[in-house]
Design an enzyme around this catalytic site. Structure first.
Site, mmCIF file in Angstrom:
data_model
loop_
_atom_site.group_PDB
_atom_site.id
_atom_site.type_symbol
_atom_site.label_atom_id
_atom_site.label_comp_id
_atom_site.label_asym_id
_atom_site.label_seq_id
_atom_site.Cartn_x
_atom_site.Cartn_y
_atom_site.Cartn_z
ATOM 1 N N HIS A 226 12.640 25.526 -13.094
ATOM 2 C CA HIS A 226 12.487 23.631 -12.931
ATOM 3 C C HIS A 226 13.801 23.111 -13.105
ATOM 4 O O HIS A 226 13.936 22.672 -11.969
ATOM 5 C CB HIS A 226 11.315 23.981 -13.322
ATOM 6 C CG HIS A 226 10.281 23.926 -12.560
ATOM 7 N ND1 HIS A 226 9.600 23.249 -11.435
ATOM 8 C CD2 HIS A 226 9.356 24.736 -13.117
ATOM 9 C CE1 HIS A 226 8.713 24.554 -11.132
ATOM 10 N NE2 HIS A 226 8.211 24.753 -11.969
ATOM 11 N N CYS B 251 1.727 28.402 -10.199
ATOM 12 C CA CYS B 251 3.172 26.719 -10.402
ATOM 13 C C CYS B 251 2.500 25.985 -10.046
ATOM 14 O O CYS B 251 1.315 26.074 -9.275
ATOM 15 C CB CYS B 251 3.894 26.817 -9.419
ATOM 16 S SG CYS B 251 5.561 25.382 -9.935
ATOM 17 N N LEU B 252 2.128 24.542 -10.899
ATOM 18 C CA LEU B 252 1.593 23.690 -10.749
ATOM 19 C C LEU B 252 2.300 23.127 -9.848
ATOM 20 O O LEU B 252 1.452 21.842 -8.896
ATOM 21 C CB LEU B 252 1.654 22.459 -11.796
ATOM 22 C CG LEU B 252 0.389 23.336 -12.881
ATOM 23 C CD1 LEU B 252 1.230 22.704 -14.582
ATOM 24 C CD2 LEU B 252 -0.726 23.787 -12.603
ATOM 25 N N GLN C 262 9.258 17.920 -11.936
ATOM 26 C CA GLN C 262 7.839 18.151 -11.067
ATOM 27 C C GLN C 262 6.812 16.993 -11.696
ATOM 28 O O GLN C 262 6.151 17.182 -11.076
ATOM 29 C CB GLN C 262 6.889 19.383 -12.221
ATOM 30 C CG GLN C 262 6.899 20.637 -12.154
ATOM 31 C CD GLN C 262 6.521 22.176 -12.899
ATOM 32 O OE1 GLN C 262 6.473 22.057 -13.890
ATOM 33 N NE2 GLN C 262 5.530 22.771 -12.057
ATOM 34 N N HIS D 190 9.788 30.012 -16.987
ATOM 35 C CA HIS D 190 9.244 29.354 -15.355
ATOM 36 C C HIS D 190 10.333 28.250 -15.998
ATOM 37 O O HIS D 190 10.437 27.725 -14.737
ATOM 38 C CB HIS D 190 7.978 29.376 -15.408
ATOM 39 C CG HIS D 190 7.306 29.293 -14.371
ATOM 40 N ND1 HIS D 190 7.060 30.060 -13.090
ATOM 41 C CD2 HIS D 190 7.747 27.620 -14.247
ATOM 42 C CE1 HIS D 190 6.692 28.323 -12.493
ATOM 43 N NE2 HIS D 190 6.787 27.706 -13.172
ATOM 44 N N GLU D 191 9.401 27.417 -16.926
ATOM 45 C CA GLU D 191 10.427 26.275 -17.506
ATOM 46 C C GLU D 191 11.878 26.126 -16.971
ATOM 47 O O GLU D 191 12.200 24.794 -16.419
ATOM 48 C CB GLU D 191 9.804 25.524 -18.242
ATOM 49 C CG GLU D 191 8.312 25.599 -17.915
ATOM 50 C CD GLU D 191 7.694 24.940 -17.341
ATOM 51 O OE1 GLU D 191 8.409 24.218 -17.061
ATOM 52 O OE2 GLU D 191 6.039 25.221 -16.960
ATOM 53 N N GLY E 292 2.575 24.814 -19.031
ATOM 54 C CA GLY E 292 4.158 24.123 -19.372
ATOM 55 C C GLY E 292 4.357 23.536 -17.888
ATOM 56 O O GLY E 292 3.152 23.853 -16.965
HETATM 57 O O1 K1U Z 1 5.675 24.666 -14.359
HETATM 58 C C1 K1U Z 1 4.203 25.146 -14.192
HETATM 59 O O2 K1U Z 1 4.555 24.946 -12.841
HETATM 60 C C2 K1U Z 1 3.709 26.017 -14.855
HETATM 61 C C3 K1U Z 1 2.766 26.776 -15.004
HETATM 62 C C4 K1U Z 1 3.913 27.863 -15.671
HETATM 63 C C5 K1U Z 1 4.258 29.014 -15.771
HETATM 64 C C6 K1U Z 1 3.587 29.597 -16.663
HETATM 65 C C7 K1U Z 1 3.354 31.505 -17.208
HETATM 66 C C8 K1U Z 1 3.346 31.645 -15.930
HETATM 67 C C9 K1U Z 1 4.007 31.260 -14.639
HETATM 68 C C10 K1U Z 1 3.863 29.818 -14.700
HETATM 69 C C11 K1U Z 1 1.602 27.672 -15.098
HETATM 70 O O3 K1U Z 1 1.537 26.520 -16.057
HETATM 71 S S1 K1U Z 1 0.641 28.804 -14.404
HETATM 72 C C12 K1U Z 1 -1.257 28.245 -15.047
HETATM 73 C C13 K1U Z 1 -2.253 28.234 -15.858
HETATM 74 O O4 K1U Z 1 -2.246 27.849 -16.209
HETATM 75 C C14 K1U Z 1 -1.222 29.535 -16.850
HETATM 76 C C15 K1U Z 1 -0.997 30.725 -16.379
HETATM 77 C C16 K1U Z 1 -0.766 32.087 -17.120
HETATM 78 C C17 K1U Z 1 -1.480 31.474 -18.148
HETATM 79 C C18 K1U Z 1 -2.940 31.141 -18.458
HETATM 80 C C19 K1U Z 1 -2.564 30.139 -18.000
HETATM 81 ZN ZN ZN Z 2 6.571 25.865 -11.720
#
Ligand code: K1U
Ligand code: ZN
Length: 173
Positions: free
Chosen positions: A141, A95-96, A51, A137-138, A46
């Site tokens: 944000h 979170c990225l 961001q 989560h998004e 996401g």
């Molecule tokens: O918003 C962001 O920072 C992106 C974040 C979103 C997120 C999704 C689900 C759970 C927590 C956070 C990410 O993409 S986290 C990294 C990721 O690649 C990932 C997360 C869960 C499963 C597989 C990959």
């Molecule tokens: Zn995030």
């Protein structure tokens, strides 16, 4: 298509309540395309507009994780949460904008969201599991809320200090 730099916490732009998107213009389409490519490149599932420094209410997500499965890129403009389940789910989130830091967050297991698509039409769908976690989560944000805001002050401060150090190191090069 341009890969956009992802802001790292702490940054005042990550704490702002974003403004509604006024119209689905070609510029919004180009932003969404950049955000999807930036998300896949990161890699993440996401990414929300703040961001990448754009304080408008849209996010992208694609929670298809299975190797070889078709992608399902989604663009949600002006999203609203229309329903949440009583049942909750606890997941170790990242979170990225807060690289390499993870913590358990409890959220409703299922949510319904309504949003405007790039087609300009209103859509509504129920999300479950990782899709529901990511959508919430998004959505957070867009209201200036990060997953660390669900943690106690000690853990939140520890993570913030690590990110300040990371940013100092990156600035030194
Ligand atoms: O918003 C962001 O920072 C992106 C974040 C979103 C997120 C999704 C689900 C759970 C927590 C956070 C990410 O993409 S986290 C990294 C990721 O690649 C990932 C997360 C869960 C499963 C597989 C990959
Ligand atoms: Zn995030």
């Amino acid at each position: 298509m341009t890969l956009r730099p992802i802001l790292i916490h702490p940054d005042p732009r990550l704490k702002k309540v974003c403004a509604p998107v006024e119209a689905v213009t070609p510029e919004i389409g180009a932003l969404a395309e950049d955000m999807l490519q930036t998300m896949y490149d990161a890699p993440g599932v996401g990414l929300a507009a703040p961001q990448v420094g754009v304080l408008q209410r849209l996010f992208v997500m694609d929670c298809v994780k299975e190797e070889g499965a078709a992608r399902r890129p989604m663009v949600l403009i002006n999203p609203e949460i229309t329903w949440t389940s009583e049942e909750t789910n606890t997941y170790e989130e990242g979170c990225l904008s807060i690289p390499d830091q993870y913590a358990e967050v409890t959220r409703p297991k299922r949510v319904r969201m309504a949003w405007t698509g790039l087609d300009g039409k209103r859509h509504e769908e129920e999300f479950d599991d990782l899709w529901a976690i990511c959508a919430q989560h998004e959505f957070d944000h867009l209201n200036g809320k990060l997953f660390i805001d669900y943690l106690g002050p000690m853990k939140r401060q520890m993570i913030t200090r690590r990110m300040e150090k990371l940013k100092r190191e990156r600035a030194r090069g």
